[in-house]
Design a protein around this motif. Structure first.
Motif, PDB file in Angstrom:
ATOM      1  N   THR A 124       0.830  -1.210   0.000  1.00 16.71           N
ATOM      2  CA  THR A 124       0.000   0.000   0.000  1.00 16.71           C
ATOM      3  C   THR A 124       0.857   1.250   0.000  1.00 16.71           C
ATOM      4  O   THR A 124       0.340   2.345  -0.181  1.00 16.71           O
ATOM      5  CB  THR A 124      -0.916   0.035   1.239  1.00 16.71           C
ATOM      6  N   GLY A 125       2.152   1.090   0.237  1.00 19.77           N
ATOM      7  CA  GLY A 125       3.026   2.248   0.256  1.00 19.77           C
ATOM      8  C   GLY A 125       2.701   3.205   1.382  1.00 19.77           C
ATOM      9  O   GLY A 125       3.035   4.387   1.323  1.00 19.77           O
ATOM     10  N   GLY A 126       2.030   2.691   2.409  1.00 14.62           N
ATOM     11  CA  GLY A 126       1.663   3.542   3.525  1.00 14.62           C
ATOM     12  C   GLY A 126       0.392   4.331   3.286  1.00 14.62           C
ATOM     13  O   GLY A 126      -0.085   5.042   4.156  1.00 14.62           O
ATOM     14  N   ALA A 139      -6.066   2.651   2.787  1.00 14.65           N
ATOM     15  CA  ALA A 139      -6.867   1.784   1.926  1.00 14.65           C
ATOM     16  C   ALA A 139      -8.118   2.528   1.477  1.00 14.65           C
ATOM     17  O   ALA A 139      -8.671   3.353   2.210  1.00 14.65           O
ATOM     18  CB  ALA A 139      -7.246   0.513   2.669  1.00 14.65           C
ATOM     19  N   PRO A 140      -8.605   2.258   0.264  1.00 10.86           N
ATOM     20  CA  PRO A 140      -9.733   3.022  -0.278  1.00 10.86           C
ATOM     21  C   PRO A 140     -11.078   2.696   0.357  1.00 10.86           C
ATOM     22  O   PRO A 140     -12.066   3.364   0.075  1.00 10.86           O
ATOM     23  CB  PRO A 140      -9.733   2.622  -1.759  1.00 10.86           C
ATOM     24  N   ASN A 196      -6.803  -7.438  -4.499  1.00 10.18           N
ATOM     25  CA  ASN A 196      -7.809  -7.452  -5.556  1.00 10.18           C
ATOM     26  C   ASN A 196      -9.051  -8.232  -5.136  1.00 10.18           C
ATOM     27  O   ASN A 196     -10.184  -7.861  -5.478  1.00 10.18           O
ATOM     28  CB  ASN A 196      -7.217  -8.022  -6.846  1.00 10.18           C
ATOM     29  N   LEU A 197      -8.858  -9.308  -4.370  1.00  7.68           N
ATOM     30  CA  LEU A 197      -9.998 -10.029  -3.822  1.00  7.68           C
ATOM     31  C   LEU A 197     -10.800  -9.125  -2.893  1.00  7.68           C
ATOM     32  O   LEU A 197     -12.040  -9.076  -2.944  1.00  7.68           O
ATOM     33  CB  LEU A 197      -9.530 -11.267  -3.063  1.00  7.68           C
ATOM     34  N   LEU A 198     -10.101  -8.394  -2.028  1.00  2.91           N
ATOM     35  CA  LEU A 198     -10.777  -7.486  -1.099  1.00  2.91           C
ATOM     36  C   LEU A 198     -11.527  -6.383  -1.845  1.00  2.91           C
ATOM     37  O   LEU A 198     -12.687  -6.082  -1.526  1.00  2.91           O
ATOM     38  CB  LEU A 198      -9.765  -6.873  -0.137  1.00  2.91           C
ATOM     39  N   ILE A 211     -16.719  -4.109  -3.728  1.00  2.00           N
ATOM     40  CA  ILE A 211     -17.569  -3.560  -4.787  1.00  2.00           C
ATOM     41  C   ILE A 211     -18.858  -4.364  -4.905  1.00  2.00           C
ATOM     42  O   ILE A 211     -19.961  -3.809  -4.985  1.00  2.00           O
ATOM     43  CB  ILE A 211     -16.807  -3.555  -6.127  1.00  2.00           C
ATOM     44  N   LEU A 212     -18.722  -5.688  -4.916  1.00  3.38           N
ATOM     45  CA  LEU A 212     -19.901  -6.534  -5.087  1.00  3.38           C
ATOM     46  C   LEU A 212     -20.850  -6.421  -3.901  1.00  3.38           C
ATOM     47  O   LEU A 212     -22.075  -6.335  -4.079  1.00  3.38           O
ATOM     48  CB  LEU A 212     -19.474  -7.990  -5.275  1.00  3.38           C
ATOM     49  N   LYS A 213     -20.307  -6.404  -2.694  1.00  6.84           N
ATOM     50  CA  LYS A 213     -21.172  -6.326  -1.521  1.00  6.84           C
ATOM     51  C   LYS A 213     -21.905  -4.993  -1.469  1.00  6.84           C
ATOM     52  O   LYS A 213     -23.099  -4.932  -1.166  1.00  6.84           O
ATOM     53  CB  LYS A 213     -20.356  -6.543  -0.251  1.00  6.84           C
ATOM     54  N   ASP A 214     -21.199  -3.928  -1.780  1.00  7.83           N
ATOM     55  CA  ASP A 214     -21.826  -2.603  -1.764  1.00  7.83           C
ATOM     56  C   ASP A 214     -22.890  -2.472  -2.857  1.00  7.83           C
ATOM     57  O   ASP A 214     -23.844  -1.702  -2.713  1.00  7.83           O
ATOM     58  CB  ASP A 214     -20.773  -1.513  -1.940  1.00  7.83           C
ATOM     59  N   ALA A 215     -22.705  -3.197  -3.951  1.00  9.47           N
ATOM     60  CA  ALA A 215     -23.650  -3.127  -5.065  1.00  9.47           C
ATOM     61  C   ALA A 215     -24.823  -4.093  -4.902  1.00  9.47           C
ATOM     62  O   ALA A 215     -25.679  -4.174  -5.789  1.00  9.47           O
ATOM     63  CB  ALA A 215     -22.929  -3.418  -6.374  1.00  9.47           C
TER      64      ALA A 215
END
Length: 246
Positions: A7-9, A12-13, A208-210, A215-219
């Protein structure tokens, strides 16, 4: 080499602490014998746990999973079958990672057994009338000391998407030593845990799994339009030209 999540510090989005992940370790070794596949599982699951994801790990060979392609093989001649209980854990998970070894250049027998049992339940439907695995994401981890990572991953990721899982970008990682007999991933001096290529791919796969699970859960998972088996069976397909098929 220190562990890192690439993540380079940066922040997380999103947050991921409402997600659940299931790792099925398909090693051919019974517990508590050390599993080299577990070494890669530990690296990926550590990233997930650090973000609050609820992680469960199963060593498939420790369970009496019957061979067959029905949801419960005790209804088809098996004396016992642990799969129905394990299937409930699969369905509780937003993320499924199949991890296993290479043998003779292919996925091991336990890995194939687990895929077959996942397939056995793929005709079941969710509450929206879609196939049961829709809205979940899948990935794979592969270990060995012979060639075959990409071949094994190709087989696993194709199988998972065919059953209804969503596959993120670069959803596989693996490690192999030199061709021929040699050290396995966790053996002293193997170089496996320190391998930057494997560590990078494992981190990318995990994130990428996270991301896609988020995205799927929020949608609300996969939209139901055009993919409902229940509607198709009822003759309600919007894609059929013949009005009698609508």
């Amino acid at each position: 080499m220190p562990d890192y999540d690439h993540t380079g510090g940066a922040k997380a989005p999103a947050t991921y602490d409402d997600l659940r992940a299931l790792f099925i370790n398909c090693t051919l070794k019974y517990s508590p014998e050390p599993s080299n596949t577990q070494g890669l599982v530990d690296r990926s699951s550590a990233i997930m746990k650090s973000r609050g994801v609820t992680v469960e790990e199963i060593r498939a060979i420790d369970h009496d999973i019957a061979t067959g392609t029905w949801p419960d093989m005790t209804e088809h001649g098996a004396a016992s079958d642990a799969w129905p209980e394990l299937y409930r854990k699969v369905m509780d998970a937003d993320i499924l990672v199949i991890a296993g070894p290479i043998w003779l250049g292919d996925n091991g027998s336990v890995t194939k057994l687990v895929i077959e049992r996942l397939y056995a339940c793929s005709h079941l439907l969710n509450d929206a009338g879609q196939y049961a695995y829709y809205g979940r994401v899948g990935g794979c981890l592969v270990t060995g000391n012979e060639d075959g990572i990409k071949h094994c991953a190709m087989n696993l990721l194709y199988s998972l998407q065919h059953l209804g899982y969503t596959i993120p970008p670069q959803a596989d990682s693996g490690w192999i030593g030199e061709a021929g007999p040699g050290p396995s991933y966790l053996d002293p001096g193997s170089g496996g845990p320190e391998n930057d290529f494997t560590n990078r791919n494992t981190a990318f796969m995990t994130w990428n799994l996270l991301h896609v699970a988020r995205i799927l859960k929020d949608a609300g998972r996969i939209p139901v339009f055009g993919n409902q088996r229940a509607q198709w069976d009822a003759g309600c397909s919007t894609d059929q030209v013949n009005p009698e098929h609508r």
